[in-house]
Design a protein around this motif. Structure first.
Motif, mmCIF file in Angstrom:
data_model
loop_
_atom_site.group_PDB
_atom_site.id
_atom_site.type_symbol
_atom_site.label_atom_id
_atom_site.label_comp_id
_atom_site.label_asym_id
_atom_site.label_seq_id
_atom_site.Cartn_x
_atom_site.Cartn_y
_atom_site.Cartn_z
ATOM 1 N N TYR A 1 0.838 -1.206 0.000
ATOM 2 C CA TYR A 1 0.000 0.000 0.000
ATOM 3 C C TYR A 1 0.871 1.253 0.000
ATOM 4 C CZ TYR A 1 0.698 1.694 4.793
ATOM 5 O OH TYR A 1 1.220 2.241 5.935
ATOM 6 N N ARG B 1 14.134 6.784 4.566
ATOM 7 C CA ARG B 1 12.978 7.041 5.426
ATOM 8 C C ARG B 1 13.248 6.488 6.819
ATOM 9 N NH1 ARG B 1 7.916 3.500 3.658
ATOM 10 N NH2 ARG B 1 6.936 4.874 5.204
ATOM 11 N N ASP C 1 8.532 16.558 2.034
ATOM 12 C CA ASP C 1 7.277 16.877 1.335
ATOM 13 C C ASP C 1 6.547 17.998 2.057
ATOM 14 O OD1 ASP C 1 7.120 14.894 3.357
ATOM 15 O OD2 ASP C 1 5.193 14.169 2.625
ATOM 16 N N HIS D 1 0.663 12.060 1.811
ATOM 17 C CA HIS D 1 -0.234 13.169 2.134
ATOM 18 C C HIS D 1 -0.201 14.284 1.089
ATOM 19 C CE1 HIS D 1 -0.301 11.331 6.109
ATOM 20 N NE2 HIS D 1 -1.279 12.142 6.449
ATOM 21 N N HIS E 1 7.971 5.356 -1.898
ATOM 22 C CA HIS E 1 8.178 4.802 -0.550
ATOM 23 C C HIS E 1 9.205 5.603 0.256
ATOM 24 C CE1 HIS E 1 5.541 1.338 -0.633
ATOM 25 N NE2 HIS E 1 6.076 0.895 -1.758
ATOM 26 N N LEU F 1 0.708 5.583 1.076
ATOM 27 C CA LEU F 1 -0.017 6.747 1.594
ATOM 28 C C LEU F 1 0.914 7.947 1.549
ATOM 29 C CD1 LEU F 1 -1.110 8.889 3.722
ATOM 30 C CD2 LEU F 1 -2.864 7.457 2.758
ATOM 31 N N LYS G 1 8.778 9.405 5.561
ATOM 32 C CA LYS G 1 9.462 9.209 4.280
ATOM 33 C C LYS G 1 10.240 10.471 3.913
ATOM 34 C CE LYS G 1 5.435 7.672 2.245
ATOM 35 N NZ LYS G 1 4.616 6.932 1.255
HETATM 36 N N1 LIG Z 1 7.161 12.399 4.638
HETATM 37 C C1 LIG Z 1 6.069 11.621 4.730
HETATM 38 N N2 LIG Z 1 6.136 10.461 5.404
HETATM 39 C C2 LIG Z 1 5.060 9.663 5.524
HETATM 40 C C3 LIG Z 1 3.820 10.040 4.951
HETATM 41 C C4 LIG Z 1 3.773 11.248 4.218
HETATM 42 O O1 LIG Z 1 2.730 11.626 3.655
HETATM 43 N N3 LIG Z 1 4.908 12.016 4.138
HETATM 44 N N4 LIG Z 1 2.724 9.228 5.129
HETATM 45 C C5 LIG Z 1 2.777 8.384 6.323
HETATM 46 C C6 LIG Z 1 1.675 7.435 6.405
HETATM 47 S S1 LIG Z 1 0.210 8.046 6.995
HETATM 48 C C7 LIG Z 1 1.836 6.103 6.149
HETATM 49 S S2 LIG Z 1 0.562 5.039 6.414
HETATM 50 C C8 LIG Z 1 3.118 5.578 5.634
HETATM 51 C C9 LIG Z 1 2.924 4.846 4.322
HETATM 52 O O2 LIG Z 1 4.140 4.336 3.862
HETATM 53 P P1 LIG Z 1 4.195 3.692 2.400
HETATM 54 O O3 LIG Z 1 3.527 4.645 1.454
HETATM 55 O O4 LIG Z 1 5.625 3.483 2.112
HETATM 56 O O5 LIG Z 1 3.426 2.395 2.478
HETATM 57 O O6 LIG Z 1 4.069 6.604 5.421
HETATM 58 C C10 LIG Z 1 4.083 7.624 6.399
HETATM 59 N N5 LIG Z 1 5.192 8.508 6.188
#
Ligand SMILES: Nc1nc2c(c(=O)[nH]1)N[C@H]1C(S)=C(S)[C@@H](COP(=O)(O)O)O[C@H]1N2
Ligand SMILES: [Mo]
Length: 356
Positions: free
Chosen positions: A42, A189, A144, A46, A184, A44, A202
């Motif tokens: 999956y 990360r 980001d 933002h 990812h 995600l 990330k």
């Molecule tokens: N910099 C950053 N890190 C982030 C996010 C993001 O939007 N920006 N989303 C977070 C959320 S809510 C989740 S669930 C996971 C998803 O990691 P994936 O996309 O590698 O599965 O990353 C997290 N780290």
């Protein structure tokens, strides 16, 4: 009433559709694999995936430290490396099955994946930087940028020093033996096994030690609260969840399932942020009668374990339900729990099926 996975999502909004098209889940047949094939895990994100140049990227460690550091990707890759299988799940998983539906990324049950992540442990880096005595938390900043609820921000989350120095916390730069792909978190990360995904920041570019608990937007957003004005409780580790590969074959549009009568093996995966799950139960009658599934060893201390269950499928309409219990005694609920942002909702998966 809990919504079945194939239940209706009346009035889904354009904004939810927009998020769903960006942030894909793992098709549940992906539960077949110990490690989720790359691209099926999956996602995600933002805001937007930021541009990242491996050759100029740095992770800066600063704030309440004695020796601030700026690490290149070469520095990070030359440090001791650890590879570990980790199941990651979005805290919003299951959100779209709540009534009323909290408006955000409309996950059903598929916001999960397991990967072999390679990186360098965070703790030795923190030891080298030397925490000042008054440091209580570390803020992890992604590259980001965007606005959410009107708050302009870089994506930032914090961890207590105690949570950050655990052995399994890594600065990860490879997934399944390959450099992180942009989506990812390339080039590096944070990886916090056992916790819901929001903590694994990330595109990591800064770690700041601070003397006060951090109260940035993403700390405020990930709290369990009945009403938006409540203080709420922080979301941390994953609650137990079992998922099943929907058996039989699907109808293209409605995703309803059809199966031929006879003996069949149901299978899936189960995990928890409190260590491996200790029990998985299956019901073939909507949750009245339960039987234990057979558990296989976990893929790793921070990864899911496979379960199987022999079912004699009799002709007719059935509703399969599966639920997990973890070593801490947490059992998956059959309903809700509802909260304002639809977080940490681990209600049991239901799969209506026609046996012919
Ligand atoms: N910099 C950053 N890190 C982030 C996010 C993001 O939007 N920006 N989303 C977070 C959320 S809510 C989740 S669930 C996971 C998803 O990691 P994936 O996309 O590698 O599965 O990353 C997290 N780290
Ligand atoms: Mo998430």
């Amino acid at each position: 009433m809990p919504l079945a996975d194939t239940g209706s999502l009346e009035g889904i909004t354009y904004e939810e559709l927009q998020l769903a098209a960006r942030n894909h889940g793992m098709p549940l047949e992906g539960l077949r694999y110990d490690l989720t094939p790359l691209g099926m895990h999956y996602l995600l994100i933002h805001f937007d995936i930021p541009p990242a140049d491996d050759t100029t990227w740095t992770v800066d460690i600063e704030g309440r430290v004695r020796k601030p550091m700026s690490l290149s990707m070469r520095d990070i890759r030359s440090r001791p490396a650890v590879t570990q299988a980790v199941t990651m799940e979005c805290a919003g998983n299951g959100r779209a099955r709540l009534h009323p539906r909290p408006l955000s990324q409309p996950w059903l049950s598929e916001a999960v994946g397991t990967a072999a992540w390679t990186g360098t442990p965070l703790r030795p880096l923190l030891d080298e930087a030397g925490m000042e005595d008054d440091a209580v938390e570390l803020i992890f900043e992604g590259a980001d940028h965007g606005t959410q609820d009107g708050v302009e921000q870089d994506y930032e989350r914090s961890l207590s020093i105690a949570d950050a120095v655990r052995d399994e916390v890594l600065l990860a730069y490879e997934i399944d033996g390959r450099p992180l792909p942009p989506q990812h978190g390339a080039p590096v990360r944070l990886l916090v096994p056992g916790w819901y995904g929001m903590t694994s920041v990330k595109w990591l570019r800064r770690i700041t030690a601070v003397a006060e608990p951090f109260d940035g937007y993403q700390m405020w957003a990930y709290r369990l609260r009945d009403r938006v004005e409540d203080e709420g409780v922080a979301v941390t580790r994953m609650l137990p969840r079992a998922l099943m590969i929907p058996p039989g074959f699907p109808e293209f549009f409605e995703r309803t399932r059809t199966l031929d009568a006879g003996p069949t093996t149901l299978e899936g995966r189960a995990w928890s942020g409190a260590g491996p799950v200790t029990r998985v139960e299956v019901s073939a009658d909507g949750g009245v009668v339960w039987d234990d599934a057979r558990l296989e060893p976990a893929v790793g201390p921070y990864a899911w374990r496979r379960w199987t269950f022999g079912w004699m499928a009799e002709p007719g309409e059935h509703e399969l339900v599966v639920r997990a219990t973890d070593g801490a005694g947490n059992v998956q609920p059959l309903d809700g729990p509802w909260n304002h942002h639809g977080l940490a909702n681990n209600m049991a998966q239901r799969v209506p099926i026609t046996v012919r």
